[in-house]
Design an enzyme around this catalytic site. Sequence first.
Site, PDB file in Angstrom:
ATOM      1  N   LYS A 196       0.842  -1.216   0.000  1.00  0.00           N
ATOM      2  CA  LYS A 196       0.000   0.000   0.000  1.00  0.00           C
ATOM      3  C   LYS A 196       0.867   1.253   0.000  1.00  0.00           C
ATOM      4  O   LYS A 196       0.427   2.328  -0.433  1.00  0.00           O
ATOM      5  CB  LYS A 196      -1.002  -0.016   1.156  1.00  0.00           C
ATOM      6  CG  LYS A 196      -0.406  -0.124   2.566  1.00  0.00           C
ATOM      7  CD  LYS A 196       0.018   1.191   3.161  1.00  0.00           C
ATOM      8  CE  LYS A 196       0.731   1.005   4.478  1.00  0.00           C
ATOM      9  NZ  LYS A 196       1.303   2.250   5.020  1.00  0.00           N
ATOM     10  N   THR A 253      -3.516   5.357   4.268  1.00  0.00           N
ATOM     11  CA  THR A 253      -2.209   5.860   3.819  1.00  0.00           C
ATOM     12  C   THR A 253      -2.351   6.786   2.615  1.00  0.00           C
ATOM     13  O   THR A 253      -1.553   7.710   2.457  1.00  0.00           O
ATOM     14  CB  THR A 253      -1.252   4.692   3.507  1.00  0.00           C
ATOM     15  OG1 THR A 253      -1.429   3.689   4.490  1.00  0.00           O
ATOM     16  CG2 THR A 253       0.188   5.132   3.562  1.00  0.00           C
TER      17      THR A 253
END
Length: 350
Positions: A196, A253
Amino acid sequence: MVKEKESIAVIGAGSWGTALALVIADNQHEVRLWGHNQNQINEINQNHTNEKYLPGIELPLGIKGFSSIKEALAGIEIIILAVPTKAYREVLGQIEEAHDKPLTIVHVSKGIEPDSLLRISEMIEEVSSSEWLKDIVVLSGPSHAEEVSLRHPTTVAVSSKNMKAAERVQDIFINNNFRVYTNPDLIGVEIGGALKNIIALAAGITDGLGYGDNAKAALMTRGLAEISRLGVAMGANPLTFSGLAGIGDLIVTCTSVHSRNWRAGNMLGKGQKLEEVLENMGMVVEGVRTTKAAYQLAQKYEVNMPITEALYDVLFNGEEVKKAVDLLMNRSKTNEMEELFNILDSRQQD
Ligand SMILES: NC(=O)C1=CN([C@@H]2O[C@H](COP(=O)(O)OP(=O)(O)OC[C@H]3O[C@@H](n4cnc5c(N)ncnc54)[C@H](OP(=O)(O)O)[C@@H]3O)[C@@H](O)[C@H]2O)C=CC1
Ligand SMILES: O=C(CO)COP(=O)(O)O
């Protein structure tokens, strides 16, 4: 439920190690926080703060700082390993020298080692002898240290080859603010957490270019598609990528100003050079090395990862960010799901 009090060493006194030390100190465990910077350890013991990494946070008195790894590990059976991926081999060497009991290692880092292409648990296995290593557990999920240390609601997943060890770690960490789920898919949890960061860098770039919400949603969705393709090819359960270590961590994120990966991408999108961005960050930006590792993994597993490849060209081949986005948008037309279905089919046939 009355919890058994454990003695736990947290190895790495950066933002994540310190925030997790706070969680387990809140749960009344004895916490030894080890760091290699003597001044920082003095600050933790004397002022109960770690201003560089968690500004404004008062640490619980139950956290004791250590600069000697031997003293930090004396009599300890469980450690939380919270250093950047690139420091693992060095720090594991120090742990091997210093420990005096067999250890369960809980790793909370998000990366893959370039060239060896090992996940962190595999690297720990490679480096550590079975004489002193009992179990490896990974803890991962959408969890910025800044918010965990404010005791804001946070959820994470833990996984291990030995789910009894994962359940023990769940018990150590879980409290009213920090909810811990178990997930038996070790590969998926590690791959989701590591990859990610690549997409967060890319999302920061498109935000820096001023491309807005459609572009970011596209990156997150198609990013998850390529994470899932690689993860499944490596043996992960595809459903893990719709869980905390997958989409959960991707959302936080790619959308949070706390994310160092997103912030680094944002600066790149605004025209700064990579070296300058990393120098100014003062904290680890895992996605840079992970982009290299994922680029190599995509070749090894013959998986199409266009966002990773585009970012690789930006980071390592001097490609202009705007041109990289243009190239991504102008690839030949394709089917949204076919490649993942094909990988799943070929796995079933094996
Ligand atoms: N911050 C977060 O919110 C989260 C981070 N993570 C993951 O946790 C891991 C650690 O990140 P984070 O704490 O944020 O990173 P930081 O940059 O905040 O801190 C890293 C810490 O590791 C120390 N360190 C670096 N190299 C070594 C070494 N060779 N030996 C001993 N100590 C070393 C640094 O020391 P020094 O100060 O001397 O540089 C610093 O204390 C990363 O993989 C990250 O992806 C996961 C979830 C959340
Ligand atoms: O993994 C994280 C949050 O879950 C932290 O992300 P960054 O390293 O980008 O800050």
